[in-house]
Design a protein around this motif. Structure first.
Motif, PDB file in Angstrom:
ATOM      1  N   ALA A  26       3.391   2.310   2.845  1.00 12.68           N
ATOM      2  CA  ALA A  26       3.201   1.876   4.269  1.00 12.68           C
ATOM      3  C   ALA A  26       3.406   0.578   4.364  1.00 12.68           C
ATOM      4  O   ALA A  26       3.684   0.012   5.714  1.00 12.68           O
ATOM      5  CB  ALA A  26       1.716   2.415   4.733  1.00 12.68           C
ATOM      6  N   VAL A  27       2.833  -0.296   3.545  1.00 12.17           N
ATOM      7  CA  VAL A  27       3.172  -1.653   3.377  1.00 12.17           C
ATOM      8  C   VAL A  27       3.796  -2.146   2.243  1.00 12.17           C
ATOM      9  O   VAL A  27       3.444  -1.783   0.974  1.00 12.17           O
ATOM     10  CB  VAL A  27       1.870  -2.339   3.592  1.00 12.17           C
ATOM     11  CG1 VAL A  27       1.863  -4.071   3.483  1.00 12.17           C
ATOM     12  CG2 VAL A  27       0.969  -2.076   5.027  1.00 12.17           C
TER      13      VAL A  27
ATOM     14  N   GLU B  79       8.762  -4.263   9.928  1.00 14.73           N
ATOM     15  CA  GLU B  79       9.606  -3.000   9.981  1.00 14.73           C
ATOM     16  C   GLU B  79       9.475  -2.333   8.844  1.00 14.73           C
ATOM     17  O   GLU B  79       9.747  -2.698   7.650  1.00 14.73           O
ATOM     18  CB  GLU B  79      10.994  -3.329  10.426  1.00 14.73           C
ATOM     19  CG  GLU B  79      12.075  -2.051  10.395  1.00 14.73           C
ATOM     20  CD  GLU B  79      13.435  -2.342  10.236  1.00 14.73           C
ATOM     21  OE1 GLU B  79      13.782  -3.507   9.544  1.00 14.73           O
ATOM     22  OE2 GLU B  79      14.414  -1.582  10.628  1.00 14.73           O
ATOM     23  N   HIS B  80       9.164  -1.049   8.780  1.00 14.16           N
ATOM     24  CA  HIS B  80       9.183   0.049   7.905  1.00 14.16           C
ATOM     25  C   HIS B  80       8.213  -0.858   6.646  1.00 14.16           C
ATOM     26  O   HIS B  80       8.661  -0.930   5.563  1.00 14.16           O
ATOM     27  CB  HIS B  80      10.579   0.280   7.145  1.00 14.16           C
ATOM     28  CG  HIS B  80      11.361   1.024   8.001  1.00 14.16           C
ATOM     29  ND1 HIS B  80      10.608   2.247   8.843  1.00 14.16           N
ATOM     30  CD2 HIS B  80      12.539   0.903   8.396  1.00 14.16           C
ATOM     31  CE1 HIS B  80      11.696   2.725   9.626  1.00 14.16           C
ATOM     32  NE2 HIS B  80      12.694   1.927   9.441  1.00 14.16           N
ATOM     33  N   GLY B  81       7.126  -1.329   6.931  1.00 10.58           N
ATOM     34  CA  GLY B  81       6.101  -1.822   5.921  1.00 10.58           C
ATOM     35  C   GLY B  81       6.590  -3.344   5.498  1.00 10.58           C
ATOM     36  O   GLY B  81       5.796  -4.037   4.602  1.00 10.58           O
TER      37      GLY B  81
ATOM     38  N   SER C 246       5.174   1.350  11.498  1.00  9.53           N
ATOM     39  CA  SER C 246       5.564   0.267  10.799  1.00  9.53           C
ATOM     40  C   SER C 246       4.749  -0.266   9.612  1.00  9.53           C
ATOM     41  O   SER C 246       5.071  -1.089   8.541  1.00  9.53           O
ATOM     42  CB  SER C 246       6.123  -0.927  11.585  1.00  9.53           C
ATOM     43  OG  SER C 246       4.906  -1.329  12.470  1.00  9.53           O
ATOM     44  N   GLY C 247       3.256   0.277   9.836  1.00 14.30           N
ATOM     45  CA  GLY C 247       2.458  -0.324   8.747  1.00 14.30           C
ATOM     46  C   GLY C 247       1.442  -1.316   9.312  1.00 14.30           C
ATOM     47  O   GLY C 247       0.526  -1.738   8.462  1.00 14.30           O
ATOM     48  N   LYS C 248       1.371  -1.593  10.672  1.00 12.38           N
ATOM     49  CA  LYS C 248       0.430  -2.528  11.193  1.00 12.38           C
ATOM     50  C   LYS C 248      -1.066  -2.095  10.913  1.00 12.38           C
ATOM     51  O   LYS C 248      -1.970  -2.997  10.180  1.00 12.38           O
ATOM     52  CB  LYS C 248       0.675  -2.774  12.598  1.00 12.38           C
ATOM     53  CG  LYS C 248       1.813  -3.168  12.903  1.00 12.38           C
ATOM     54  CD  LYS C 248       2.051  -3.162  14.552  1.00 12.38           C
ATOM     55  CE  LYS C 248       1.840  -2.023  15.510  1.00 12.38           C
ATOM     56  NZ  LYS C 248       2.561  -0.776  15.331  1.00 12.38           N
TER      57      LYS C 248
ATOM     58  N   ARG D  70       0.969  -1.266   0.037  1.00 12.79           N
ATOM     59  CA  ARG D  70      -0.039  -0.021  -0.055  1.00 12.79           C
ATOM     60  C   ARG D  70       0.873   1.139   0.105  1.00 12.79           C
ATOM     61  O   ARG D  70       1.709   1.355   0.922  1.00 12.79           O
ATOM     62  CB  ARG D  70      -1.090  -0.010   1.372  1.00 12.79           C
ATOM     63  CG  ARG D  70      -1.719   1.437   1.267  1.00 12.79           C
ATOM     64  CD  ARG D  70      -2.721   1.316   0.286  1.00 12.79           C
ATOM     65  NE  ARG D  70      -3.175   2.837  -0.159  1.00 12.79           N
ATOM     66  CZ  ARG D  70      -4.289   3.162  -0.614  1.00 12.79           C
ATOM     67  NH1 ARG D  70      -5.268   2.472  -0.761  1.00 12.79           N
ATOM     68  NH2 ARG D  70      -4.857   4.368  -0.702  1.00 12.79           N
ATOM     69  N   ILE D  71       0.655   2.197  -0.859  1.00 17.62           N
ATOM     70  CA  ILE D  71       1.391   3.191  -0.959  1.00 17.62           C
ATOM     71  C   ILE D  71       0.519   4.529  -0.926  1.00 17.62           C
ATOM     72  O   ILE D  71      -0.593   4.402  -1.376  1.00 17.62           O
ATOM     73  CB  ILE D  71       2.064   3.424  -2.507  1.00 17.62           C
ATOM     74  CG1 ILE D  71       3.034   2.304  -2.713  1.00 17.62           C
ATOM     75  CG2 ILE D  71       2.798   4.721  -2.685  1.00 17.62           C
ATOM     76  CD1 ILE D  71       3.445   1.813  -4.173  1.00 17.62           C
TER      77      ILE D  71
END
Ligand SMILES: Nc1ncnc2c1ncn2[C@@H]1O[C@H](COP(=O)(O)OP(=O)(O)O)[C@@H](O)[C@H]1O
Ligand SMILES: Nc1ncnc2c1ncn2[C@@H]1O[C@H](COP(=O)(O)OP(=O)(O)O)[C@@H](O)[C@H]1O
Ligand SMILES: [Mg+2]
Ligand SMILES: [Mg+2]
Lengths: 339, 311
Positions: B67-68, B269-271, B89-91, B56-57
């Motif tokens: 984000a993911v 971590e970071h997506g 982190s994108g959770k 996902r941007i």
């Protein structure tokens, strides 16, 4: 024994609600902290931790009211002072206070060094802004914060950096007691560790002479403070060294708390996680006897009738329960064996 | 002052059990203890939710946030999975995509081994019978103008119970409440905001009890709860899982909690998922530097907490 930095005797404070009801959130609390030592305060939300912090700094603005007891900071009794005097002459120098969520309370339109000017001016200290900046810079260097942080607006800093900045500002006048209310609870683990490391260094270097650390996170307290006090429904139910409290709690409530600890360590997955059923009593109408009796599986009828005082046992440990320490330990040992 | 202790006499009598239900009595007697079977192997269990390259941007103005970032996962029937990561982190973005509330920018999600199709309103609603969520802030997930009765009744209707009699519905709602130690009779006619945070969290689980989804996604469901009530909530979730074979996806930043309850852990971590596998393996023998750092930064009680690792 070191010099006593903070001594509190039988402090009782209450809220008076708009409906004119009394909420007894701090009930006959006594404690002592020596120079160089730290005390942790643990307990479920609503047990009175934040109210105790406000009471200790003499912040008696409605709806919070002082009832009785003494607060003695390095020999000076501040319990009789009016709150405005306390604000001017006690806060920042005798005691520094980091409120819950402090890092989000900084005015976003001011640069960080401006807050330090505010602190100095509020204390009527005769310093030029250049002197103040130099002092701030030196302090930031000593606690490992970059000088750039001084020149930034608080919103430009990460959460962890902002919280460290708040702590550095609040303690710039080397207070005798630092009271920090959940200072790292909203942070990620690495930022939390940085905050804790900084606080530890400030203690070691004597920038802060003693500390009260409030959190509901027990593994954190265990690693940060020398002693731990557990509060329940406005009262202290047990006090001991961090190690004693985590590995040998005596009060049934402390035992319940310690058995709810979850840490990522080998073996911890096999430990039975237990909960304490029920909810704490309403502090508007606290029960006459032991406040924990309704949730305590070891309670006897007398517990509901007799309010126990807090009592000393062994070396400097204290607990508040109708059962003897020996009896409680026997029961716990039996339970542990059965598991 | 040393005090020898007194009222030792009547040890039998016990606490005030007035008004407690059977479950509460049992808890008081035995304590809540999470019964977790640690030896389950899910590798051959059917897949309920699978992702390939899910991405996902977000683009706002000139900034582009991934984000993911191309995550792969496979969640099995009855499995309890934790997704662990620090804030940002994108959770939450990932959970919104899993729930079908946010479109992936790239990648494919499979539901029960079929490519997930939520292209129409009807298909979405059908998907939501299979997956339900509990959110971090329980207050945010209720319509404040709906009484608790209708919150629960909606669940019954959603499961095809629209035509049940009033009494049957009442019995189901009572059962659901008692499963989470709430008394329906005391909640009826109340609004969600009249409940305490803990009661609200239980009500959410009562909803899940009625909805019986195949997958439950819980985004930080215990972060507003004290440690000692946490065990109660977890116990309820696990009981529900054992009774219904539900898959539970737990989103959390609490690595100790994830270790305790999960079958499988995904570290984000970071997506990206930097590490994934059985909880025992990921937590006790972490391979990714990020996982190692996370674990070393959590305060522990048996091993020392090494402060020198941070600047
Ligand atoms: N402004 C207030 N007016 C009345 N009661 C309050 C007020 N603030 C807190 N309380 C009550 O005092 C008790 C202790 O609250 P608090 O000190 O915030 O607990 P903790 O910090 O341990 O979560 C709670 O029962 C809470 O509801
Ligand atoms: N709607 C959005 N628009 C732009 N960026 C977003 C949006 N939602 C999340 N992000 C960004 O995506 C990243 C991941 O956020 P999130 O999924 O909320 O993480 P977490 O739940 O792990 O804290 C963050 O950098 C966040 O700022
Ligand atoms: Mg508080
Ligand atoms: Mg989130």
């Amino acid at each position: 024994m070191g010099k006593i930095m903070l001594e509190v005797n039988q402090l009782t404070t209450k809220y008076v609600t708009r409906a004119n009801e009394d909420v007894y959130a701090v009930d006959h609390v006594s404690l002592k902290i020596e120079e160089g030592k730290s005390l942790g305060i643990a307990g479920e939300s609503g047990c009175g931790k934040s109210t105790l912090a406000l009471s200790l700094i003499g912040y008696y603005f409605p709806p919070l009211h002082y009832m009785s007891g003494d607060i003695i900071i390095d020999g000076k009794n501040i319990s009789g002072l009016d709150p405005d005097t306390v604000r001017k002459s006690v806060l920042g120098t005798d005691v520094a206070y980091i409120p819950q969520a402090a890092m989000n309370a900084l005015n976003p339109t001011r640069k960080v060094y401006k807050f330090i000017e505010d602190v100095i001016h509020a204390h009527g200290l005769d310093m030029t802004n250049k002197d103040i900046y130099d002092m701030a810079h030196k302090r930031f260097e000593e606690v490992g914060l970059p000088e750039e942080a001084l020149l930034k607006h608080s919103v430009e800093l990460s959460g962890g950096m902002r919280q460290r900045v708040v702590i550095a500002i609040s303690t710039i006048l080397n207070p005798k007691v630092l009271i920090a209310d959940e200072p790292s609870s909203a942070l990620d683990v690495t930022s939390q560790k940085m905050v804790i490391k900084m606080m530890r260094e400030m203690m070691d270097k004597g920038m802060v002479k003693s500390m009260i650390f409030i959190t509901h996170e027990l593994p954190l307290l265990y690693n940060v403070t020398d002693d731990i006090m557990v509060m329940y429904a406005g009262q202290i139910v047990e006090k001991g060294t961090a190690k004693q409290m985590v590995f040998d709690p005596v009060h049934p409530y402390s035992r319940g708390l310690m058995r709810s600890i979850l840490v990522p360590e080998a073996g911890t997955r096999d430990v039975k996680l237990t909960a304490i059923p029920g909810t704490p009593p309403n502090l508007k109408h606290p029960p006459a006897g032991c406040r924990f009796a309704d949730r305590c599986k070891y309670a006897v009828p007398a517990c509901k009738v007799n309010a126990m005082p807090i009592m000393e046992f062994e070396d400097n440990r204290e607990y508040r329960c109708g059962h003897s320490v020996q009896h409680l330990r026997e029961v716990y040992e039996h339970e542990d064996r059965a598991e | 002052m040393k005090t020898e202790l007194n009222n030792e006499a009547a040890v039998k009598a016990g606490p005030n059990t007035e008004g407690m239900n059977q479950e509460q009595l049992r808890q008081l007697e035995e304590g809540v203890s999470l019964k977790i079977d640690r030896n389950k192997d899910f590798s051959n269990a059917p897949s309920v939710l699978r992702g390939e390259g899910v991405t996902r941007i977000f683009t706002t103005g000139k900034t582009r946030t991934v984000a993911v970032d191309h995550v792969n996962f496979n969640f099995h029937k009855g499995e309890l999975i934790s997704i662990v990561g620090e804030s940002g982190s994108g959770k939450t973005t990932l959970s919104k995509m899993l729930l079908g509330l946010l479109e992936p920018s790239d990648g494919t999600i499979y539901f029960n081994d079929q490519v997930r199709d939520i292209s129409t309103g009807a298909k979405k609603r059908a998907y939501w019978k299979g997956i339900q969520a509990i959110f971090q802030d329980p207050f945010s997930s209720y319509n404040i103008f709906h009484k608790i009765d209708s919150v629960l009744e909606d669940c019954i209707n959603l499961r095809g119970g629209k035509n049940l009699s009033k009494q049957e519905k009442y019995d189901m709602m009572t059962e659901a409440c008692s499963f989470v130690n709430l008394k329906f009779a005391e909640l009826t006619n109340k609004y969600p905001f009249e409940l305490s945070g803990g009661q609200m969290q239980r009500l959410m689980i009562a909803r899940i009890f009625l909805l019986k989804p195949e997958i439950l996604l819980a985004d930080e469901p215990t972060s507003m709860i004290d440690a000692c009530s946490r065990a109660t909530i977890l116990d309820m979730l696990l009981k529900l899982r054992d009774e219904t074979g539900m898959t539970v996806i737990f989103i959390t930043h609490d690595i100790g909690l994830a270790y305790y309850i999960s079958d499988a852990v995904y570290i984000m971590e970071h997506g990206k998922f930097v590490e994934q596998g059985p909880a025992e393996k990921v937590i006790l023998e972490p391979q990714a530097p990020y996982t190692k750092r996370l674990i070393s930064d959590v305060p522990k009680i048996h091993e020392p907490w090494d402060l020198s690792t941070v600047g």
